[in-house]
Write an enzyme that holds these catalytic residues in place. Structure first.
Site, mmCIF file in Angstrom:
data_model
loop_
_atom_site.group_PDB
_atom_site.id
_atom_site.type_symbol
_atom_site.label_atom_id
_atom_site.label_comp_id
_atom_site.label_asym_id
_atom_site.label_seq_id
_atom_site.Cartn_x
_atom_site.Cartn_y
_atom_site.Cartn_z
ATOM 1 N N GLY A 148 0.832 -1.195 0.000
ATOM 2 C CA GLY A 148 0.000 0.000 0.000
ATOM 3 C C GLY A 148 0.865 1.243 0.000
ATOM 4 O O GLY A 148 1.531 1.552 0.990
ATOM 5 N N SER A 175 4.137 7.677 3.508
ATOM 6 C CA SER A 175 4.729 6.745 4.469
ATOM 7 C C SER A 175 6.105 6.279 4.002
ATOM 8 O O SER A 175 7.001 6.061 4.818
ATOM 9 C CB SER A 175 3.810 5.556 4.722
ATOM 10 O OG SER A 175 3.507 4.879 3.523
ATOM 11 N N HIS A 208 -6.701 -4.354 3.136
ATOM 12 C CA HIS A 208 -7.346 -4.684 4.412
ATOM 13 C C HIS A 208 -8.442 -5.728 4.250
ATOM 14 O O HIS A 208 -9.234 -5.952 5.177
ATOM 15 C CB HIS A 208 -7.904 -3.435 5.104
ATOM 16 C CG HIS A 208 -6.937 -2.292 5.164
ATOM 17 N ND1 HIS A 208 -5.643 -2.450 5.609
ATOM 18 C CD2 HIS A 208 -7.062 -0.989 4.820
ATOM 19 C CE1 HIS A 208 -5.016 -1.279 5.543
ATOM 20 N NE2 HIS A 208 -5.857 -0.388 5.058
#
Length: 284
Positions: A89, A95, A158
């Site tokens: 992801g 991130s 997820h």
């Protein structure tokens, strides 16, 4: 019952889309308060990553605030090394920028995403490859390119089925002493992601099985089908995160030292008595 059977018969992507529509309409959403927080949060000051996140004005990073302490607890020892990290992801790439700053210039960072737009981020803070975490062939090719992996951080779809495919494919390639982290596992309780309280096949339930597998010496039953047997040093449960530490495990050993045992029986005798008691209760 008929409604439950109909939901199970739906392909997961369709079920997830229906669940999203129901949530938008105010129906069928999880019975939870609104967790979105746009103001100040003193808890972010308690970790280096939290402080970086609070001050970030670069690429967007979307994280639950309690994650940063967990990250530092498990990733601190990899800082300043040539650690190989795979993040499932990529989204906006924020991130990856965070991990580059935290882990250092020698870290080998890879991210995967199904969104072709993420291809433009390749080479910015790390490598980006386009593909699905639900595709074992893609993941195996990636492992060949990386030469194995030391940290896996699953922040992907997820969806329970996708998380399972990634874990089953990547865990064998995880290095000795490596860390496998799955986050945003609140979805393990949400039907639209293949979740549900106590539902077989969620990663929460899978991780509970890993704990049982770690204790196979004492119950003697097959649990992990060889994937994690004698390969897990620790399994950590946090709010919405599971962390599995990989390490080859030898048969546990116990011994006693000293000569005086005036109060209790000898340890070996105690263990045999306890074990025999357990067999007797099982037979009853």
């Amino acid at each position: 019952m008929a409604l439950a059977a109909l939901k199970r018969a739906m392909p997961l992507p369709l079920r997830r889309a229906v669940w999203r529509l129901r949530e938008m309409a105010g129906h069928g959403a999880p019975a939870t308060p609104d967790f979105w927080h746009a103001g100040e949060d003193a808890s972010l000051e308690q970790s280096e990553l939290g402080r970086w996140f609070a001050a970030n004005e670069g690429r967007v990073v979307d994280k639950w605030h309690h994650y940063f302490e967990i990250y530092e607890r498990h990733f601190e020892r990899f800082r300043g090394t040539g650690v190989r990290m795979l993040e499932i992801g990529v989204q906006n790439g924020g991130s990856q920028a965070m991990w580059r700053r935290y882990l250092g210039p020698d870290a080998v960072l890879y991210g995967i995403d199904i969104d072709e737009a993420c291809r433009a981020l390749d080479g910015e803070a790390g490598h980006v490859r386009i593909g699905s975490q639900d595709d074992p062939r893609f993941l195996k090719r990636l492992m060949e390119e990386m030469g194995g992996v030391d940290i896996v951080l699953d922040d992907g779809s997820h969806v329970m089925e996708h998380i399972a495919t990634s874990f089953e494919t990547l865990f064998p390639h995880l290095s000795e002493g490596g860390v496998y982290m799955v986050e945003d596992l609140q979805t393990a309780y949400w039907d639209g992601f293949g979740g549900g309280l106590g539902r077989k096949g969620t990663f929460i339930e899978r991780a509970k099985g890993v704990v049982d597998d770690m204790h196979h010496w004492y119950h003697g039953q097959p649990v992990g089908a060889g994937l994690t047997k004698d390969k897990v040093f620790a399994t950590h449960f946090y709010d919405s995160i599971v962390v599995i530490e990989k390490r080859e495990i030898a048969r546990p050993r116990r011994s006693a030292r000293g000569r005086v045992a005036e109060v209790a029986a000898k340890p070996v005798e105690q263990m045999e008595t306890a074990r025999q008691g357990g067999r007797d209760r099982g037979a009853a």
